[in-house]
Design a protein around this motif. Structure first.
Motif, PDB file in Angstrom:
ATOM      1  N   ALA A 153       0.601  -1.376  -0.010  1.00 53.95           N
ATOM      2  CA  ALA A 153       0.097   0.168  -0.105  1.00 53.95           C
ATOM      3  C   ALA A 153       0.857   1.211   0.026  1.00 53.95           C
ATOM      4  O   ALA A 153       0.355   2.115  -0.495  1.00 53.95           O
ATOM      5  CB  ALA A 153      -0.829   0.114   1.078  1.00 53.95           C
ATOM      6  N   LEU A 154       2.156   1.261   0.668  1.00 56.68           N
ATOM      7  CA  LEU A 154       3.164   2.389   0.628  1.00 56.68           C
ATOM      8  C   LEU A 154       3.767   2.455  -0.779  1.00 56.68           C
ATOM      9  O   LEU A 154       4.606   3.452  -0.687  1.00 56.68           O
ATOM     10  CB  LEU A 154       3.731   2.127   1.843  1.00 56.68           C
ATOM     11  CG  LEU A 154       3.350   2.261   3.242  1.00 56.68           C
ATOM     12  CD1 LEU A 154       4.224   2.121   4.334  1.00 56.68           C
ATOM     13  CD2 LEU A 154       2.955   3.908   3.419  1.00 56.68           C
ATOM     14  N   GLY A 155       3.668   1.423  -1.309  1.00 60.87           N
ATOM     15  CA  GLY A 155       4.560   1.540  -2.765  1.00 60.87           C
ATOM     16  C   GLY A 155       5.912   1.409  -2.397  1.00 60.87           C
ATOM     17  O   GLY A 155       6.694   1.462  -3.248  1.00 60.87           O
ATOM     18  N   ARG A 156       6.228   0.491  -1.585  1.00 61.54           N
ATOM     19  CA  ARG A 156       7.596   0.256  -1.338  1.00 61.54           C
ATOM     20  C   ARG A 156       8.327  -0.698  -2.147  1.00 61.54           C
ATOM     21  O   ARG A 156       7.349  -1.804  -2.599  1.00 61.54           O
ATOM     22  CB  ARG A 156       8.017  -0.339   0.143  1.00 61.54           C
ATOM     23  CG  ARG A 156       7.513   0.799   1.009  1.00 61.54           C
ATOM     24  CD  ARG A 156       8.228   2.084   1.266  1.00 61.54           C
ATOM     25  NE  ARG A 156       9.689   1.707   1.729  1.00 61.54           N
ATOM     26  CZ  ARG A 156      10.686   2.534   1.716  1.00 61.54           C
ATOM     27  NH1 ARG A 156      10.374   3.777   1.475  1.00 61.54           N
ATOM     28  NH2 ARG A 156      11.707   2.205   2.350  1.00 61.54           N
ATOM     29  N   ILE A 157       9.516  -0.834  -2.387  1.00 60.73           N
ATOM     30  CA  ILE A 157       9.896  -1.800  -3.448  1.00 60.73           C
ATOM     31  C   ILE A 157      10.553  -3.035  -2.916  1.00 60.73           C
ATOM     32  O   ILE A 157      10.624  -3.948  -3.560  1.00 60.73           O
ATOM     33  CB  ILE A 157      11.342  -1.095  -4.250  1.00 60.73           C
ATOM     34  CG1 ILE A 157      12.274  -0.706  -3.297  1.00 60.73           C
ATOM     35  CG2 ILE A 157      10.828   0.188  -5.013  1.00 60.73           C
ATOM     36  CD1 ILE A 157      13.853  -0.393  -4.014  1.00 60.73           C
ATOM     37  N   HIS A 158      10.292  -2.919  -1.526  1.00 60.61           N
ATOM     38  CA  HIS A 158      10.658  -4.196  -0.961  1.00 60.61           C
ATOM     39  C   HIS A 158       9.587  -4.980  -0.229  1.00 60.61           C
ATOM     40  O   HIS A 158       8.531  -4.391   0.058  1.00 60.61           O
ATOM     41  CB  HIS A 158      11.790  -4.186   0.421  1.00 60.61           C
ATOM     42  CG  HIS A 158      11.347  -3.194   1.394  1.00 60.61           C
ATOM     43  ND1 HIS A 158      11.489  -1.693   1.253  1.00 60.61           N
ATOM     44  CD2 HIS A 158      10.858  -3.353   2.647  1.00 60.61           C
ATOM     45  CE1 HIS A 158      10.838  -1.346   2.477  1.00 60.61           C
ATOM     46  NE2 HIS A 158      10.388  -2.480   3.364  1.00 60.61           N
ATOM     47  N   ASP A 159       9.616  -6.375   0.135  1.00 58.40           N
ATOM     48  CA  ASP A 159       8.535  -7.175   0.613  1.00 58.40           C
ATOM     49  C   ASP A 159       9.036  -7.252   2.060  1.00 58.40           C
ATOM     50  O   ASP A 159      10.262  -6.782   2.567  1.00 58.40           O
ATOM     51  CB  ASP A 159       8.244  -8.180  -0.038  1.00 58.40           C
ATOM     52  CG  ASP A 159       9.382  -9.148  -0.226  1.00 58.40           C
ATOM     53  OD1 ASP A 159      10.275  -9.269   0.622  1.00 58.40           O
ATOM     54  OD2 ASP A 159       9.301 -10.027  -1.085  1.00 58.40           O
ATOM     55  N   ASP A 160       8.232  -7.999   2.950  1.00 58.03           N
ATOM     56  CA  ASP A 160       8.494  -8.194   4.224  1.00 58.03           C
ATOM     57  C   ASP A 160       9.950  -8.966   4.329  1.00 58.03           C
ATOM     58  O   ASP A 160      10.514  -8.992   5.619  1.00 58.03           O
ATOM     59  CB  ASP A 160       7.304  -8.834   4.923  1.00 58.03           C
ATOM     60  CG  ASP A 160       6.853 -10.115   4.380  1.00 58.03           C
ATOM     61  OD1 ASP A 160       6.759 -10.286   3.159  1.00 58.03           O
ATOM     62  OD2 ASP A 160       6.543 -11.045   5.092  1.00 58.03           O
ATOM     63  N   PHE A 183       3.353   4.441  11.130  1.00 56.52           N
ATOM     64  CA  PHE A 183       2.119   4.016  11.547  1.00 56.52           C
ATOM     65  C   PHE A 183       1.030   4.870  11.129  1.00 56.52           C
ATOM     66  O   PHE A 183       1.096   5.902  10.503  1.00 56.52           O
ATOM     67  CB  PHE A 183       2.215   3.749  13.055  1.00 56.52           C
ATOM     68  CG  PHE A 183       2.307   5.050  13.857  1.00 56.52           C
ATOM     69  CD1 PHE A 183       1.133   5.719  14.297  1.00 56.52           C
ATOM     70  CD2 PHE A 183       3.613   5.634  14.394  1.00 56.52           C
ATOM     71  CE1 PHE A 183       1.352   7.028  14.673  1.00 56.52           C
ATOM     72  CE2 PHE A 183       3.724   6.697  14.814  1.00 56.52           C
ATOM     73  CZ  PHE A 183       2.228   7.399  15.284  1.00 56.52           C
ATOM     74  N   ALA A 184      -0.240   4.330  11.460  1.00 54.70           N
ATOM     75  CA  ALA A 184      -1.369   4.952  10.887  1.00 54.70           C
ATOM     76  C   ALA A 184      -1.438   5.023   9.292  1.00 54.70           C
ATOM     77  O   ALA A 184      -1.641   5.877   8.770  1.00 54.70           O
ATOM     78  CB  ALA A 184      -1.559   6.544  11.385  1.00 54.70           C
ATOM     79  N   LEU A 185      -1.035   3.742   8.949  1.00 56.90           N
ATOM     80  CA  LEU A 185      -1.140   3.544   7.426  1.00 56.90           C
ATOM     81  C   LEU A 185      -2.397   3.104   6.968  1.00 56.90           C
ATOM     82  O   LEU A 185      -3.258   2.942   7.654  1.00 56.90           O
ATOM     83  CB  LEU A 185      -0.353   2.359   7.274  1.00 56.90           C
ATOM     84  CG  LEU A 185       1.300   2.407   7.878  1.00 56.90           C
ATOM     85  CD1 LEU A 185       2.167   1.037   7.777  1.00 56.90           C
ATOM     86  CD2 LEU A 185       2.107   3.571   7.212  1.00 56.90           C
ATOM     87  N   PRO A 186      -2.501   3.018   5.567  1.00 54.98           N
ATOM     88  CA  PRO A 186      -3.857   2.812   5.044  1.00 54.98           C
ATOM     89  C   PRO A 186      -4.371   1.327   5.573  1.00 54.98           C
ATOM     90  O   PRO A 186      -3.944   0.542   5.481  1.00 54.98           O
ATOM     91  CB  PRO A 186      -3.608   2.673   3.638  1.00 54.98           C
ATOM     92  CG  PRO A 186      -2.423   3.472   3.209  1.00 54.98           C
ATOM     93  CD  PRO A 186      -1.595   3.537   4.548  1.00 54.98           C
ATOM     94  N   LEU A 228      -7.364   6.260   5.724  1.00 52.50           N
ATOM     95  CA  LEU A 228      -6.333   6.019   6.657  1.00 52.50           C
ATOM     96  C   LEU A 228      -7.125   6.036   8.018  1.00 52.50           C
ATOM     97  O   LEU A 228      -8.248   6.324   8.042  1.00 52.50           O
ATOM     98  CB  LEU A 228      -5.452   7.340   6.992  1.00 52.50           C
ATOM     99  CG  LEU A 228      -4.527   7.725   5.688  1.00 52.50           C
ATOM    100  CD1 LEU A 228      -3.785   9.100   5.933  1.00 52.50           C
ATOM    101  CD2 LEU A 228      -3.671   6.541   5.319  1.00 52.50           C
ATOM    102  N   PRO A 229      -6.540   5.604   9.091  1.00 53.21           N
ATOM    103  CA  PRO A 229      -7.205   5.551  10.453  1.00 53.21           C
ATOM    104  C   PRO A 229      -7.456   7.116  10.763  1.00 53.21           C
ATOM    105  O   PRO A 229      -7.061   8.149  10.376  1.00 53.21           O
ATOM    106  CB  PRO A 229      -6.055   4.975  11.298  1.00 53.21           C
ATOM    107  CG  PRO A 229      -5.131   4.200  10.656  1.00 53.21           C
ATOM    108  CD  PRO A 229      -5.143   4.952   9.262  1.00 53.21           C
ATOM    109  N   ASP A 230      -8.582   7.093  11.559  1.00 56.61           N
ATOM    110  CA  ASP A 230      -9.225   8.367  11.794  1.00 56.61           C
ATOM    111  C   ASP A 230      -8.255   8.871  13.083  1.00 56.61           C
ATOM    112  O   ASP A 230      -7.436   8.347  13.381  1.00 56.61           O
ATOM    113  CB  ASP A 230     -10.657   8.369  12.409  1.00 56.61           C
ATOM    114  CG  ASP A 230     -11.052   7.571  13.609  1.00 56.61           C
ATOM    115  OD1 ASP A 230     -10.043   7.391  14.288  1.00 56.61           O
ATOM    116  OD2 ASP A 230     -11.836   7.085  13.680  1.00 56.61           O
TER     117      ASP A 230
END
Length: 397
Positions: A153-160, A183-186, A228-230
């Motif tokens: 969701a953050l568009g990062r080029i790496h995975d976990d 934190f407070a990510l989608p 996003l979280p409220d």
């Protein structure tokens, strides 16, 4: 502003503390390229299309530094920070050339902190061993999350898996590591936030930076906001993050910074304590104290334009002198980010102003429950940290 204009500025500059004792000096080096621009990022970063022109850029950095030397004659560097962009895109040779060029022009203190920001998607064991050999002694890894859904969701080029492998690789070569988390990510839950923090703690890095995701103007997320979280949930996340990191042995010393065993980031501490820093590279900023004035500078932002201007001895796009009216806000904007705040003598030493200059504002902030003050220290309260922008607005001239 040209040198001859400094003394005729409409608002008289302050009497610089540098007439008595030099301030700490740091060097920031901006590497502007990324593999891919993240949708939340508002930094001066540019997607690398084709081969990065690192030889030309290295030459421009050192030319820029050479031109800036008259501002910092006789001073030693206490820290160097490679930021970006993605500095870990640099080759081993380019980084070694840059650090060699810096050492040839400016002395470093014996235990100078040298930090490199790294993306888990650019990790190579041999490269990071070479970075350590070149002198990098602190690595800051942009993990952001260990959750594959949130990384996507953050568009990062790496995975976990790459995130975990990067930390393990770093631990083999460095004994001073920072992990950047958000934190407070989608669509993130509180439990997922805490899972990220727990996993970071399990790696036992010396430092953790935990930032709330914000939608910054000019970014793709700002143009097309994700869910996003409220505000209430985001506040709960912030509190839970602080508590979980405290349980893990990490002391919060700045709004988003947590350190174990006293391993705070010396480079950033110098910013927050209103020390001096020289910034070189595309879009880099400087703040240098000189007798009778503090100078702020900004370099040209576009990498190609920066390289061309640096070759001509004109890398600085904008320069201004801070006035006495600017200084209270400039100082507080940095120092009040620190959990412990600042001592009255530090305000006077770094601004050249008596604390009495801001005493009425300090009393007002204290009355509103935003500041706590005694003879030794002036610090933001928990309410002051939560409403830091309101607190800082009080110091605007």
């Amino acid at each position: 502003m040209r040198n001859e204009e400094w003394e005729t500025a409409s608002d008289k500059p302050f009497p610089s503390p540098l007439t008595h004792r030099p301030l700490p000096l740091s060097l920031y080096i901006h590497i502007p390229w990324c593999v891919k621009k993240c949708p939340y990022c508002d930094f001066n970063s540019h997607e690398a299309r084709g081969e990065v022109p690192e030889a030309e850029y290295t030459a421009a950095l050192l030319a820029d530094l050479e031109q800036a030397l008259p501002l910092v004659w006789g001073r030693k560097l206490s820290s160097i920070f490679f930021g970006g962009g993605t500095p870990s895109l640099l080759s081993e040779r380019a980084l070694d050339d840059i650090l060699g060029g810096v050492r040839a022009r400016l002395p470093l203190v014996a235990d100078a902190e040298i930090t490199l920001e790294a993306n888990p998607g650019t990790f190579e064991a041999d490269k990071f061993s070479a970075f350590r050999a070149a002198g990098v002694n602190r690595l800051s890894i942009g993990i952001q999350s260990f959750n594959p859904h949130h990384l996507q969701a953050l568009g990062r080029i790496h995975d976990d898996r790459q995130a975990r492998a990067a930390v393990e690789c770093a631990r083999r070569h460095f004994d001073n590591i920072n992990l950047d988390l958000m934190f407070a990510l989608p669509e993130q839950t509180l439990a997922e936030t805490l899972q990220d923090m727990s996993e970071a703690i399990a790696f036992a890095p010396q430092h953790i930076s935990a930032y709330q995701l914000t939608l910054e103007p000019g970014t793709r997320f700002h143009r097309s906001p994700p869910s996003l979280p409220d505000a209430d949930l985001a506040a709960d996340m912030q509190q839970a993050v602080a508590e979980r990191l405290a349980e893990g042995g990490y002391r919060r010393y700045e709004i988003s910074a947590y350190a174990s065993t006293g391993r705070r980031c010396l480079h950033n501490l110098n910013y927050w304590n209103f020390g001096d820093y020289l910034g070189i590279g595309a879009g880099a900023h400087s703040k240098i104290s000189l007798p009778g004035r503090i100078v702020r500078q900004e370099r040209f932002r576009q990498p190609s334009q920066y390289v061309a201007q640096a070759r001509q001895g004109q890398a600085v796009r904008d320069e201004r002198v801070l006035t006495a009216a600017d200084l209270p806000f400039e100082f507080m904007m940095n120092a009040l980010r620190l959990t412990d705040g600042f001592s009255p003598p530090l305000f006077e030493a770094r601004t050249g102003l008596a604390l009495e200059t801001v005493a009425p504002i300090l009393r007002q902030a204290q009355a509103r429950g935003l500041l706590a003050q005694d003879e030794q220290q002036i610090r933001p309260t928990e309410k002051g940290r939560d409403f830091l922008n309101d607190l800082l607005q009080m110091f605007l001239a």
